[in-house]
Design a protein around this motif. Sequence first.
Motif, PDB file in Angstrom:
ATOM      1  N   VAL A 270       0.820  -1.211   0.000  1.00  0.00           N
ATOM      2  CA  VAL A 270       0.000   0.000   0.000  1.00  0.00           C
ATOM      3  C   VAL A 270       0.853   1.260   0.000  1.00  0.00           C
ATOM      4  O   VAL A 270       0.595   2.208  -0.754  1.00  0.00           O
ATOM      5  CB  VAL A 270      -0.964   0.010   1.211  1.00  0.00           C
ATOM      6  N   ARG A 298      -4.427  -1.640   6.768  1.00  0.00           N
ATOM      7  CA  ARG A 298      -4.773  -1.057   5.467  1.00  0.00           C
ATOM      8  C   ARG A 298      -5.260   0.382   5.624  1.00  0.00           C
ATOM      9  O   ARG A 298      -4.914   1.259   4.840  1.00  0.00           O
ATOM     10  CB  ARG A 298      -5.825  -1.918   4.781  1.00  0.00           C
ATOM     11  N   ASN A 302      -3.207   3.368   4.002  1.00  0.00           N
ATOM     12  CA  ASN A 302      -3.831   4.239   2.998  1.00  0.00           C
ATOM     13  C   ASN A 302      -3.649   5.705   3.362  1.00  0.00           C
ATOM     14  O   ASN A 302      -3.470   6.565   2.496  1.00  0.00           O
ATOM     15  CB  ASN A 302      -5.323   3.914   2.859  1.00  0.00           C
ATOM     16  N   GLY A 393      -9.390   4.156   2.872  1.00  0.00           N
ATOM     17  CA  GLY A 393      -9.672   2.811   3.362  1.00  0.00           C
ATOM     18  C   GLY A 393     -10.863   2.745   4.290  1.00  0.00           C
ATOM     19  O   GLY A 393     -11.083   1.723   4.943  1.00  0.00           O
TER      20      GLY A 393
END
Length: 769
Positions: A270, A298, A302, A393
């Motif tokens: 990511v 995540r 992000n 996210g």
Amino acid sequence: MEDGSGTRFGRTLRELRRAHGLTLEELAEASGVSVRAISDMERGRSLRPQRGTVTALVQGLKLDEAAHSALLAAARASRPEVKPSASLMASPYTLPRGVRDFVGRQAELAVLRALAQQPAEDGTPPVAVVFGAPGSGKTTLAVRFAEELAPRLADKAFLLDMQGLDEQPLSAQEAMLRLLGAWGAAEIEVAQRSAEERLARYHAMAAGFQGILVLDNAGSESQVRSLLPRTGRLLVVVTSRRTLAGLEGVQRVELGSLAQRESASLLRAVVGSARVDAEPDAAQVVAELCGHLPLAIRVAANWAATRTNWTLQRLATRLADEDRRLDALSAGDLRVNAAFSLSYSRLAPAAARLFRLLSLVPGPDFSMPLAAVLGETSLPETEDVLEELLEAGLLTTYREDRYRFHDLLRLYARAQHRSEDDEQYSVAAGSRLRTWLLNTVIAAGHRYEPEDSAPLPDLGGLVILEDREQALRWIKAESDNWLAAFRSACESGDHTMVNAVGIAASAFPDNWLSWGHWAEIFVYAAQAAAELGEAALEARHRNQLAWVYWECERRHDDALKAATDALRIATAADSSIQQARAYLRLSVLQSAVGDAASAAENCRLAREYFAQAGETRRYLQASNVSIMLLHRAGRQREAIDTYEEVAAALADPRNDDRIPPDAREITALTARYHVSIVHLNLGDWAEAADALRDSGKHLDARGYHRIAAKAHLHRAHALAHLGDDAEAAAEYRNVLALADRIPAEILEEARSSLVALAADQLTPPTQFS
């Protein structure tokens, strides 16, 4: 395009930076976006900056709302125009798009791969239960596995959200109906079967698939037990927070937190390998602060991905310093709200506001127009905000142009909404969404049954409902949301709206027999009409309820009571059309229990009252029913006379404006099918064959697969009686071509008849129904 002075966005960004007296380096430090990235944007080399990057720049510049809007408008100028959606549900339960940067879980994938390659010893298809804490990536793993497996399978991969954590999770029966529809079972065929027959049809279809079915987010064993296939090659993967220990003969795959190396791999995917490898210790701290939970990692990653100039140590520091609010939001012992809070706190005000408001959406997913209604923004503005939430996210895409929360993020959004928005604001937003949803139901119903006296509600130009297909697609796509809005209107005593929705909704059960909630709609609509003192409308809703009870649910006694009540109320209100509809309902119900004489008489009364009300189309529909009932009562000549009356009315040009083309065609097909049964039982083989010519083809095209098969089969038998073996064989083969859409008994009769015909040993039947 680059024009020497940059794009509109680049020029606007440069002007704002200079107006605030900032150098490139100073803006980079304040926003977290690298000097090179800012320079590329200002010079037009970066044509479509990410929404999260724009937000970071806005925060670095400390822009007011006006300047913020100007920068967003400049960024939006490079994007395609967003138009109202016309098609919202192309394929309802096909596999959603998986994440492109999936990492890790190799041991768990290996277990699933082995299971797919090793059928169970007793011949039953393999079943896996993937379970674990919220945010551990159960759905992501299941979708990844399904995407990997699907290219090697003959049939599709499907995913159905069982909504196991919702207040009203899907029942096994409702899930079964949804899957039957997705697999191509005809609505009318499914509706006319008992619960046991539907289950048998489900398992017959499942046995014929070589595919994969993901039953996502199951809350209990009872939700999925009856959905597990008994034979065939359909692999099922169930995801759940629970182990579902009551399911026997399944492979369980537990998902815990990620290993350190897997957490690092997810961060690399990511944020970028260079940044993670440059700060391995900070990356480890970030993963630990996120509890090595994929969802939390995540979300945090992000956030970091759009702050290209900030170090991972800076991210780790911010995670550690965040106020750990929302103690109830946890996954076992793992707190994830720190990651959520970090990303949420860095949202632009409009995005943060919509994030909170989206927690009011009652269904599991939503479309862009719903978000626009809640945010009171245009579609382009809404797209911008949704893009920011996706990049952060905090939201995911789901099927085509729909969106959804992870359930933990929905809880977080609700908590923020309760904390930051006052009750009056919340109530107004919920009311706005409810009104728009129900007004759209009313507008969609108008596409089926136009009411000249009822003006269409204003939908704000957010959806396109130009024809029946688009209307039905919207009704299906937003069914969870508008049903919840309808229930809310019932609870609040909004009788006018409930009644109006009941009127509009009457257009749809015939086209979506298997939904399972139509009876609820018309029960409440009838009660609302009674509260309003509208007796004729109450009779209308109870007539519709009688139809739903019988045609959708096969509840004969309930249907009989609803029709009887409708007749009593309609008679008192002196409503000819509702009396006619009640008599027609009663005739069908009496015929179902073998009372042919009473059924024929009540159908005669229905025709009489329809004629009195000037309802030509419904008069002809009742006449078609009368053909069938007169035949069952042994009054064959009257049945044929009634058919000829229908045929003459359809040919009369004076009725062109009274009967829409599609209604004309189905009325003609139905009349010809019913009269063919009369001719078949009289032994009038040529007349029967002529009546059924091309009927099977047209019925099949409309989705009436079972009746189409019977039309082909009956015509084949008639032709066999006439000695036209070649044409009879062609009609038997037409039945076989419908093999995956029709009951086994019809298929077997066609197959055995074809074999006997080839052997010159066929004795076609002489009795038909």
